[in-house]
Design an enzyme around this catalytic site. Structure first.
Site, mmCIF file in Angstrom:
data_model
loop_
_atom_site.group_PDB
_atom_site.id
_atom_site.type_symbol
_atom_site.label_atom_id
_atom_site.label_comp_id
_atom_site.label_asym_id
_atom_site.label_seq_id
_atom_site.Cartn_x
_atom_site.Cartn_y
_atom_site.Cartn_z
ATOM 1 N N SER A 296 0.902 -1.329 0.110
ATOM 2 C CA SER A 296 -0.010 0.277 0.152
ATOM 3 C C SER A 296 0.825 1.453 0.151
ATOM 4 O O SER A 296 0.255 2.443 -0.754
ATOM 5 C CB SER A 296 -1.347 0.119 0.834
ATOM 6 O OG SER A 296 -0.257 0.034 2.661
ATOM 7 N N ASP B 139 -2.268 8.175 8.288
ATOM 8 C CA ASP B 139 -4.510 7.232 8.992
ATOM 9 C C ASP B 139 -3.272 5.936 10.635
ATOM 10 O O ASP B 139 -4.363 4.587 10.271
ATOM 11 C CB ASP B 139 -4.930 6.159 8.166
ATOM 12 C CG ASP B 139 -3.601 5.240 6.918
ATOM 13 O OD1 ASP B 139 -2.634 5.234 7.991
ATOM 14 O OD2 ASP B 139 -4.518 4.904 5.901
ATOM 15 N N HIS C 69 -0.113 4.953 7.387
ATOM 16 C CA HIS C 69 0.470 4.655 6.080
ATOM 17 C C HIS C 69 0.566 6.631 6.272
ATOM 18 O O HIS C 69 -0.114 7.110 7.276
ATOM 19 C CB HIS C 69 -0.496 5.023 4.909
ATOM 20 C CG HIS C 69 -0.747 3.474 4.786
ATOM 21 N ND1 HIS C 69 -2.254 3.741 5.079
ATOM 22 C CD2 HIS C 69 -0.252 2.705 4.075
ATOM 23 C CE1 HIS C 69 -1.957 1.724 4.686
ATOM 24 N NE2 HIS C 69 -0.968 2.124 4.140
#
Ligand SMILES: *[C@@H]1O[C@H](CO)[C@@H](O)[C@H](O)[C@H]1NC(C)=O
Ligand SMILES: *[C@@H]1O[C@H](CO)[C@@H](O)[C@H](O)[C@H]1NC(C)=O
Ligand SMILES: *[C@@H]1O[C@H](CO)[C@@H](O)[C@H](O)[C@H]1NC(C)=O
Length: 381
Positions: A55, A352, A355
């Site tokens: 991600s 978050d 990340h």
């Protein structure tokens, strides 16, 4: 993994480069102040970038697999196009900044088969593990683990060879392959399954590094000339772990108030990975294989937060999230209904909990680019 062990002059040089980078990035317009157009890597003669990973690097594959992935819901993307793009941040990722530094457009996700891949492909998938998902006992959000991404690359490269063209090594000589970051999801899964750091270091870590190096071997075989292999961030500084593994004992925390045990794990991974890279580099002297030092780049960010426009009081707090000291509750994640966002993501490192913010991605990319340049045969300095 001492941050202070770096040569002072080199640090200064990196800081100067970063400032130069920031000045230029800020003056780039068209998408406003967020569009990087720095070209610092232009002299490195990179025409195509192939990105693998999870991600932190995915510019849209996971959202094609699952449109309801949290990273594809508001407020993700709010600082860039004002809408989600599948990137797990409020805006751009490091790969966007690194690509821009090389003077090439944003990489399209491989799973968008209609996209333009003239400057490379992004194979990274959010949630993917470094270990093959077929074999591992870890919980994984996606089946597109690193080995699968490498298979996609092989298929892609074959599809690029017309029947009468011999696909030689030279075809790839202007390419940069970025293999990772990979492994964070494997560690994440093991930690939340309750495995001890000792177990993880002893069993999982060698396998994870082996999987990464296996991917490196395969991209070399495919014709890579320059390869960047990122290590792990200091995991113990991330709100998701800080909240989950809170301790009452001050000796469990380091000088930045990060969890020591997790930072030691990340540093051990990085050391092991660097040994593997050196060994591979010796066997392949004609190829540049460069370790990307996420760990020290992140420590630089923590250390310099007050001087680079970040809020020094909230370096360990998620911008988007809710609950507790770290603004992080795993049952109410960013992207879920009614989860609030901080007033100014640009003052935060963590977006978050897992990340980074676009701002942190930009700053770390600037640090890394300055660090790469002398190592990957560029004509600067
Ligand atoms: C793909 O992008 C490149 C550069 O961004 C451009 O020159 C080329 O025309 C594009 N190809 C197609 C088929 O649109
Ligand atoms: C920390 O201390 C508080 C209050 O003394 C206690 O309720 C809590 O369970 C402790 N947490 C841990 C992780 O030991
Ligand atoms: C996290 O959110 C859930 C659901 O709202 C709540 O029940 C729980 O108490 C919260 N936990 C913390 C640590 O804030």
């Amino acid at each position: 993994m001492a941050f202070s062990s770096r040569d002072g002059l080199f640090q200064l040089l990196i800081s100067l480069c970063s400032l130069l980078y920031l000045r230029q990035a800020q003056s780039a317009s068209s998408f406003g102040r967020t569009l990087p157009d720095i070209g610092l890597l232009k002299s490195c003669n990179i025409d195509k970038i192939y990105q693998f990973g999870a991600s932190k690097s995915d510019t849209g594959n996971r959202r094609i697999e699952n449109p309801l992935d949290l990273c594809n819901l508001p407020p993700y993307g709010q600082s860039f196009l004002r809408e989600p793009t599948g990137r797990c941040s409020d805006g751009l990722l490091m790969i966007d900044y690194i690509g821009s530094a090389a003077g090439i457009p944003f990489l399209n996700p491989y799973l968008n088969s209609k996209a333009n891949f003239s400057h490379g492909v992004n194979f990274a998938v959010g949630g993917s593990t470094a270990l093959p998902v077929k074999k591992n006992a870890l919980v994984s959000a996606t089946r597109s683990s690193l080995d699968v991404q490498v298979d996609w690359m092989s298929e892609f490269l074959v599809s690029q060879c017309s029947s009468h063209t011999y696909c030689s090594l030279e075809r790839h000589s202007k390419n940069l392959f970025i293999v990772g970051e990979a492994g964070n999801n494997d560690y994440n899964s093991a930690l939340f399954q309750g495995k001890t750091i000792k177990e993880i270091k002893g069993e999982l870590m060698p396998q994870i590094v082996q999987s990464i190096m296996h991917a490196v071997k395969k991209v070399i075989r495919a014709g890579a000339a320059r390869i960047v292999v990122p290590g792990q961030y200091p995991l113990g500084c991330f709100p998701v772990y800080l909240a989950a593994f809170q301790s009452n004992s001050t000796t469990d925390y380091d000088k930045h108030e990060c969890l020591k045990a997790l930072n030691i794990l990340a540093a051990a991974h990085n050391k092991y990975l660097q040994h593997a890279i050196s060994a591979m580099q010796k066997r392949k002297p004609n190829i540049k294989i460069v370790y990307a030092d996420y760990y020290n780049a992140f420590e630089w960010l923590l250390h310099n937060a007050p001087y680079i426009g970040l809020d020094a009081e909230s370096t360990l707090e998620a911008c988007c999230g809710t609950g507790g000291k770290y603004n992080q509750n795993s049952t109410q994640r960013c992207g879920s209904l009614n989860v609030p966002v901080c007033a100014d993501p640009d003052q935060h490192i963590s977006w978050d909990g897992l990340h980074l913010t676009q701002k942190a991605n930009r700053l770390i990319a600037s640090w890394l680019v300055a660090d790469f340049i002398p190592k990957i045969d560029c004509k600067i300095y």
